[in-house]
Design a protein around this motif. Structure first.
Motif, PDB file in Angstrom:
ATOM      1  N   LEU A   1      40.782  -0.694  43.366  1.00 19.59           N
ATOM      2  CA  LEU A   1      39.391  -0.257  43.263  1.00 19.59           C
ATOM      3  C   LEU A   1      39.216   1.160  43.781  1.00 19.59           C
ATOM      4  N   GLU A   2      39.900   1.487  44.864  1.00 17.43           N
ATOM      5  CA  GLU A   2      39.846   2.858  45.401  1.00 17.43           C
ATOM      6  C   GLU A   2      40.429   3.848  44.409  1.00 17.43           C
TER       7      GLU A   2
ATOM      8  N   VAL B   1      40.693   3.747  41.161  1.00 20.91           N
ATOM      9  CA  VAL B   1      39.901   3.966  39.949  1.00 20.91           C
ATOM     10  C   VAL B   1      38.472   4.409  40.261  1.00 20.91           C
ATOM     11  N   GLY B   2      38.224   4.743  41.514  1.00 25.22           N
ATOM     12  CA  GLY B   2      36.928   5.276  41.882  1.00 25.22           C
ATOM     13  C   GLY B   2      35.836   4.237  42.020  1.00 25.22           C
ATOM     14  N   GLN B   3      36.207   3.001  42.232  1.00 24.77           N
ATOM     15  CA  GLN B   3      35.221   1.935  42.388  1.00 24.77           C
ATOM     16  C   GLN B   3      35.171   1.429  43.823  1.00 24.77           C
TER      17      GLN B   3
ATOM     18  N   ASN C   1      33.307   2.020  46.123  1.00 22.67           N
ATOM     19  CA  ASN C   1      31.953   1.769  46.628  1.00 22.67           C
ATOM     20  C   ASN C   1      31.426   0.407  46.180  1.00 22.67           C
ATOM     21  N   GLN C   2      32.127  -0.258  45.266  1.00 21.86           N
ATOM     22  CA  GLN C   2      31.736  -1.584  44.805  1.00 21.86           C
ATOM     23  C   GLN C   2      32.158  -2.630  45.833  1.00 21.86           C
TER      24      GLN C   2
END
Length: 120
Positions: A58-59, A61-63, A65-66
């Motif tokens: 997730l980090e 791929v830029g997610q 903050n999810q």
């Protein structure tokens, strides 16, 4: 509020529950298990690796903050549900469910309730 043992017993009343564990993903250890203990201790350790990999992905791929609610592993005869606990950072609930006897939506709902009631 419920302690670890009570929360794991509560997890075992989920339709189709085969086992449950409360894991610590900083150490990879199970803080408690209900069901086949040896299998669940190994599953908690493996769940740690899965959880770390997903958080890292997730980090990347830029997610980052999810908020990760849960991870579902679908096997031919089982579901394995890994739920990181927001109220207890570093801990996760690991559920093993019989695929033919469980209702995945209800299991996820029950896992959220277990998290809300858990006191460590």
């Amino acid at each position: 509020m419920a302690g670890i043992e009570t929360s794991l017993k509560d997890a075992m009343i989920i339709d189709g529950a085969l086992g449950a564990a409360l894991g610590d993903y900083t150490s990879g250890m199970a803080l408690g298990t209900a069901g086949p203990t040896e299998t669940l201790s190994v599953a908690a350790a493996a769940g740690t690796d899965v959880l770390r990999a997903e958080m890292r992905a997730l980090e990347l791929v830029g997610q980052g903050n999810q908020k990760l609610e849960d991870i579902l592993i679908s096997l031919t005869g089982q579901y394995h549900l890994i739920r990181p606990l927001t109220r207890h950072p570093g801990l996760f609930l690991y559920l093993m469910l019989d695929r033919n006897r469980s209702n995945l939506a209800m299991a996820r709902h029950h896992a959220r309730r277990i998290e809300a009631d858990l006191e460590v």
